[in-house]
Every structure is written in structure tokens, then in C-alpha cells.
Motif scaffolding. Sequence first.
Motif, PDB file in Angstrom:
ATOM      1  N   GLY A  35      -8.261  -2.281   0.717  1.00  0.00           N
ATOM      2  CA  GLY A  35      -8.834  -0.966   0.418  1.00  0.00           C
ATOM      3  C   GLY A  35      -7.898   0.165   0.786  1.00  0.00           C
ATOM      4  N   LEU A  36      -7.215   0.023   1.918  1.00  0.00           N
ATOM      5  CA  LEU A  36      -6.249   1.027   2.345  1.00  0.00           C
ATOM      6  C   LEU A  36      -5.124   1.170   1.330  1.00  0.00           C
ATOM      7  CD1 LEU A  36      -5.122   2.958   4.524  1.00  0.00           C
ATOM      8  CD2 LEU A  36      -3.986   0.953   5.521  1.00  0.00           C
ATOM      9  N   MET A  37      -4.659   0.044   0.808  1.00  0.00           N
ATOM     10  CA  MET A  37      -3.577   0.084  -0.174  1.00  0.00           C
ATOM     11  C   MET A  37      -4.009   0.826  -1.446  1.00  0.00           C
ATOM     12  SD  MET A  37      -1.114  -1.275   1.365  1.00  0.00           S
ATOM     13  CE  MET A  37      -0.029  -1.226  -0.031  1.00  0.00           C
ATOM     14  N   ILE A  38      -5.207   0.582  -1.901  1.00  0.00           N
ATOM     15  CA  ILE A  38      -5.717   1.273  -3.094  1.00  0.00           C
ATOM     16  C   ILE A  38      -5.826   2.765  -2.829  1.00  0.00           C
ATOM     17  CG2 ILE A  38      -7.776   1.550  -4.551  1.00  0.00           C
ATOM     18  CD1 ILE A  38      -8.127  -1.522  -4.216  1.00  0.00           C
ATOM     19  N   THR A  39      -6.357   3.121  -1.669  1.00  0.00           N
ATOM     20  CA  THR A  39      -6.515   4.530  -1.309  1.00  0.00           C
ATOM     21  C   THR A  39      -5.169   5.228  -1.186  1.00  0.00           C
ATOM     22  OG1 THR A  39      -8.573   4.021  -0.151  1.00  0.00           O
ATOM     23  CG2 THR A  39      -7.479   6.098   0.418  1.00  0.00           C
ATOM     24  N   LEU A  40      -4.214   4.595  -0.516  1.00  0.00           N
ATOM     25  CA  LEU A  40      -2.900   5.212  -0.330  1.00  0.00           C
ATOM     26  C   LEU A  40      -2.154   5.367  -1.651  1.00  0.00           C
ATOM     27  CD1 LEU A  40      -1.688   3.527   2.966  1.00  0.00           C
ATOM     28  CD2 LEU A  40      -2.330   5.919   2.633  1.00  0.00           C
ATOM     29  N   LYS A  41      -2.259   4.386  -2.524  1.00  0.00           N
ATOM     30  CA  LYS A  41      -1.607   4.496  -3.829  1.00  0.00           C
ATOM     31  C   LYS A  41      -2.203   5.656  -4.623  1.00  0.00           C
ATOM     32  CE  LYS A  41      -0.351   1.967  -7.971  1.00  0.00           C
ATOM     33  NZ  LYS A  41      -0.357   0.685  -8.668  1.00  0.00           N
ATOM     34  N   SER A  42      -3.522   5.763  -4.620  1.00  0.00           N
ATOM     35  CA  SER A  42      -4.195   6.853  -5.323  1.00  0.00           C
ATOM     36  C   SER A  42      -3.807   8.207  -4.724  1.00  0.00           C
ATOM     37  CB  SER A  42      -5.703   6.653  -5.245  1.00  0.00           C
ATOM     38  OG  SER A  42      -6.387   7.740  -5.817  1.00  0.00           O
ATOM     39  N   PHE A  43      -3.788   8.279  -3.400  1.00  0.00           N
ATOM     40  CA  PHE A  43      -3.414   9.519  -2.717  1.00  0.00           C
ATOM     41  C   PHE A  43      -1.992   9.929  -3.073  1.00  0.00           C
ATOM     42  CE2 PHE A  43      -1.641  11.751   0.973  1.00  0.00           C
ATOM     43  CZ  PHE A  43      -2.521  12.814   1.060  1.00  0.00           C
ATOM     44  N   ALA A  44      -1.065   8.968  -3.037  1.00  0.00           N
ATOM     45  CA  ALA A  44       0.334   9.265  -3.356  1.00  0.00           C
ATOM     46  C   ALA A  44       0.474   9.753  -4.794  1.00  0.00           C
ATOM     47  CB  ALA A  44       1.205   8.031  -3.133  1.00  0.00           C
ATOM     48  N   ALA A  53       4.587   6.424  -8.551  1.00  0.00           N
ATOM     49  CA  ALA A  53       3.971   5.108  -8.748  1.00  0.00           C
ATOM     50  C   ALA A  53       3.139   4.682  -7.538  1.00  0.00           C
ATOM     51  CB  ALA A  53       5.047   4.071  -9.021  1.00  0.00           C
ATOM     52  N   GLY A  54       3.512   5.118  -6.369  1.00  0.00           N
ATOM     53  CA  GLY A  54       2.808   4.696  -5.166  1.00  0.00           C
ATOM     54  C   GLY A  54       3.573   5.113  -3.939  1.00  0.00           C
ATOM     55  N   PHE A  55       3.542   4.287  -2.916  1.00  0.00           N
ATOM     56  CA  PHE A  55       4.257   4.605  -1.687  1.00  0.00           C
ATOM     57  C   PHE A  55       4.954   3.352  -1.178  1.00  0.00           C
ATOM     58  CE2 PHE A  55       0.572   2.591  -0.134  1.00  0.00           C
ATOM     59  CZ  PHE A  55       0.873   2.110   1.115  1.00  0.00           C
ATOM     60  N   LEU A  56       5.883   3.534  -0.278  1.00  0.00           N
ATOM     61  CA  LEU A  56       6.665   2.415   0.244  1.00  0.00           C
ATOM     62  C   LEU A  56       6.241   1.995   1.645  1.00  0.00           C
ATOM     63  CD1 LEU A  56      10.233   3.526  -0.894  1.00  0.00           C
ATOM     64  CD2 LEU A  56       8.590   2.060  -2.086  1.00  0.00           C
ATOM     65  N   ALA A  57       5.937   2.978   2.508  1.00  0.00           N
ATOM     66  CA  ALA A  57       5.612   2.650   3.893  1.00  0.00           C
ATOM     67  C   ALA A  57       4.954   3.838   4.578  1.00  0.00           C
ATOM     68  CB  ALA A  57       6.886   2.268   4.650  1.00  0.00           C
ATOM     69  N   TYR A  58       4.282   3.542   5.660  1.00  0.00           N
ATOM     70  CA  TYR A  58       3.799   4.591   6.550  1.00  0.00           C
ATOM     71  C   TYR A  58       3.779   4.042   7.966  1.00  0.00           C
ATOM     72  CZ  TYR A  58      -0.921   2.721   7.253  1.00  0.00           C
ATOM     73  OH  TYR A  58      -1.976   1.943   7.606  1.00  0.00           O
ATOM     74  N   SER A  59       3.785   4.947   8.948  1.00  0.00           N
ATOM     75  CA  SER A  59       3.812   4.549  10.355  1.00  0.00           C
ATOM     76  C   SER A  59       2.671   5.173  11.124  1.00  0.00           C
ATOM     77  CB  SER A  59       5.116   4.996  11.017  1.00  0.00           C
ATOM     78  OG  SER A  59       6.204   4.307  10.481  1.00  0.00           O
ATOM     79  N   THR A  60       2.197   4.443  12.118  1.00  0.00           N
ATOM     80  CA  THR A  60       1.266   4.961  13.112  1.00  0.00           C
ATOM     81  C   THR A  60       1.955   4.734  14.460  1.00  0.00           C
ATOM     82  OG1 THR A  60       0.112   2.894  13.648  1.00  0.00           O
ATOM     83  CG2 THR A  60      -0.647   4.095  11.673  1.00  0.00           C
TER      84      THR A  60
END
Length: 119
Positions: A35-44, A53-60
Amino acid sequence: TLYIFGRGRKLLCREEWNRTKPCADVAEETKLVSGLMITLKSFAQQMGPPKTAGFLAYSTPQYKLHAFDTLTGYRFVLTTDVGVPDQHESLRHIYAELFVEHVIKNPLYTLGEDVSSCQ
């Protein structure tokens, strides 16, 4: 942790190495990552420049998530320690040189089936 998702968000493979906190519920964690991957792709795509097209990485502060989406609908996701550099090329290599060659081209493999072993 490495996740390989097929078309339709189906988990094909999940493998852990050197994880410091054990996973209490693998199925729930997998749903959250998907679900996070779908949300992040849509957000990007919504917030980025045209044709994003999407994103490559994120950090916490606790981990870094790396992603690689294929044109054929497979998604490779890797969570690592924060200090690990970008793994996009490594994920691309896993897809192109290992997954395609040893899974997709395997005559005994049916597309969409679980990958019984990531080894």
C-alpha cells in the motif's frame, strides 16, 4: 528485507537478512509495504514534474526503502539500514540478471505464481 511483487500487488517473494526487529505479522507488513508503494508512486506522479514515473527511495531515521518498478509490472522493494547508498541499480540487476533469467525464463514457472525460493 527484499519484497518482489507481481502484477496486481501479489507478493511473489519475501526474504529477510540481518533484521534487528522481528516481524510480528508478515502478512500485515506485506500489505503495508504494498500500500505504501502505491501511495508513494501516486504522490510522486502528482507532485513531481510531468512524466514522473515514480520514486527510487526514501529514508526515515530507522530505515531506507529502495524501489524498482519494471515495465512489465513487477516491483522490487528493499529495506536497508539508513547508511546504505542508493540500491536502484542493484534492484535492476536482481530483476534483469537473476529474476528474468532464472524465474521468468524458467519453463516450469507460471507467471504470477509465488517464487518458492529467492535463492
